[in-house]
Design a protein around this motif. Structure first.
Motif, PDB file in Angstrom:
ATOM      1  N   GLU A  94       0.817  -1.206   0.000  1.00 21.10           N
ATOM      2  CA  GLU A  94       0.000   0.000   0.000  1.00 21.10           C
ATOM      3  C   GLU A  94       0.860   1.269   0.000  1.00 21.10           C
ATOM      4  O   GLU A  94       0.399   2.336  -0.411  1.00 21.10           O
ATOM      5  N   SER A 222      -8.548   1.634   0.079  1.00 22.40           N
ATOM      6  CA  SER A 222      -7.833   1.239   1.290  1.00 22.40           C
ATOM      7  C   SER A 222      -8.099  -0.228   1.625  1.00 22.40           C
ATOM      8  O   SER A 222      -9.224  -0.713   1.518  1.00 22.40           O
ATOM      9  N   THR A 223      -7.032  -0.915   2.072  1.00 21.96           N
ATOM     10  CA  THR A 223      -7.206  -2.270   2.584  1.00 21.96           C
ATOM     11  C   THR A 223      -7.272  -2.275   4.119  1.00 21.96           C
ATOM     12  O   THR A 223      -7.344  -3.345   4.721  1.00 21.96           O
ATOM     13  N   HIS A 242      -2.271   1.170  10.095  1.00 19.61           N
ATOM     14  CA  HIS A 242      -1.914   0.200   9.061  1.00 19.61           C
ATOM     15  C   HIS A 242      -1.045  -0.929   9.631  1.00 19.61           C
ATOM     16  O   HIS A 242      -1.075  -2.058   9.141  1.00 19.61           O
TER      17      HIS A 242
END
Length: 320
Positions: A94, A222-223, A242
């Protein structure tokens, strides 16, 4: 493929690292050589090991090399004229996606990766494993034996990554085998994306606060919070969270629109394509293409990928 369909880039995490990957990638084309040399100069001002000094390696430079490889491959696709509509990064991937989306600069990304790796700390060492089962199933088995494990990545409906104490993970390997569930250790040295890393994330937050994060110019799904879009702020707090929140790759992929056409993996190993395909099986128009699929001849692999892209009716410049 219908004109106007959306194009998606996937950015894998740290696990795709390969020995000598930067030198081989640099030789694949003059564009890639130029871009890698530019990022190498940035890296030399931040860390003591260079991108192309591949006789030397540690966890920091491995993370930076994966990051740099994905950035230059994404830039290569952009330079070909491919319109990029959506970006999704898995775990550390990311960071590269955030650079391409405009959230942070390449220099910021390298600095944050260095700080993230150097400040890593676990009070109790954990390890990670993959489980070819639903999240509910593996948690049910762990609970039955009194094990404390965490789902750290939701990959597909029948594939998750878990984290737990080494002894318990090792016992789960045998238990799952007896239950005909594929389950194997990925990293036996440390965990990732689980709540026990929150204290470490608070140390990292102080480094992240030094960065001037910007609004994305390309849509990065977004993950961490895949259900949020316009209200999501990719600020220092986001990058701290994160660290200890699970990767919700499956949920992020499910956010892609129905007119998703091309899904490209920009890793030197296309580990996300299979998972993406499993989650998008209902989209008949979607085509899944790796940038580099196998072997060490990156140039040939890239040429093949570009031919596949033009073969589905997308006009790009295939000159490397």
């Amino acid at each position: 493929m219908k004109s106007g369909n959306k194009n998606v880039l996937l950015f894998p995490g740290y696990g795709i690292y390969q020995k000598n990957m930067m030198g081989i990638l640099s030789e694949a084309s003059s564009f890639l050589h130029e871009r890698i040399s530019a990022i190498d100069k940035i890296t030399s001002g931040i860390y003591h090991i260079g991108l192309l000094d591949e006789e030397k390696e540690d966890d920091v430079i491995k993370a930076i090399r994966v990051f740099a490889s994905e950035i230059v491959i994404a830039e290569m696709w952009e330079n070909s004229g491919l319109k990029i509509d959506h970006l999704i990064g898995h775990s550390m991937g990311e960071y590269a996606a955030a650079v391409i989306s405009g959230i942070m600069s390449q220099e910021d990304g390298i600095y944050l990766l260095k700080e993230r790796v150097l400040s890593f700390h676990e009070d109790e060492p954990h390890c990670t494993a993959f489980s070819e089962s639903s999240a509910d199933k593996i948690l049910e088995i762990a609970d039955e034996y009194g094990f404390s494990i965490y789902i750290i990545s939701y990959n597909t409906p029948e594939s998750v990554t878990v984290c737990g104490m080494k002894d318990e993970i090792n016992q789960l390997v045998k238990i799952c085998r007896d239950n005909h569930i594929r389950f194997g250790v990925i990293n036996k040295f440390n965990g990732a994306h689980y709540p026990g890393l929150k204290p470490y994330s608070e140390v990292f937050l102080e480094s992240a606060k030094k960065i001037n994060f910007r609004k994305p110019v390309k849509n990065m799904i977004s993950t961490v919070y895949p259900d949020r879009n316009s209200d999501l702020n990719f600020n220092s707090e986001y990058w701290a969270e994160h660290i200890y929140k699970p990767v919700r790759f499956r949920q992020a992929i499910e956010r892609l629109p129905e007119d998703t056409g091309l899904v490209l993996d920009v890793g030197i190993s296309p580990v996300l394509l299979g998972m993406a395909k499993s989650n998008l099986s209902q989209l008949d128009e979607s085509v899944f293409i790796p940038t580099i699929q196998s072997g060490r001849n990156y140039r040939q692999q890239i040429e093949n990928s570009m031919q596949k892209v033009t073969g589905i009716g997308i006009s790009i410049n295939t000159e490397l």
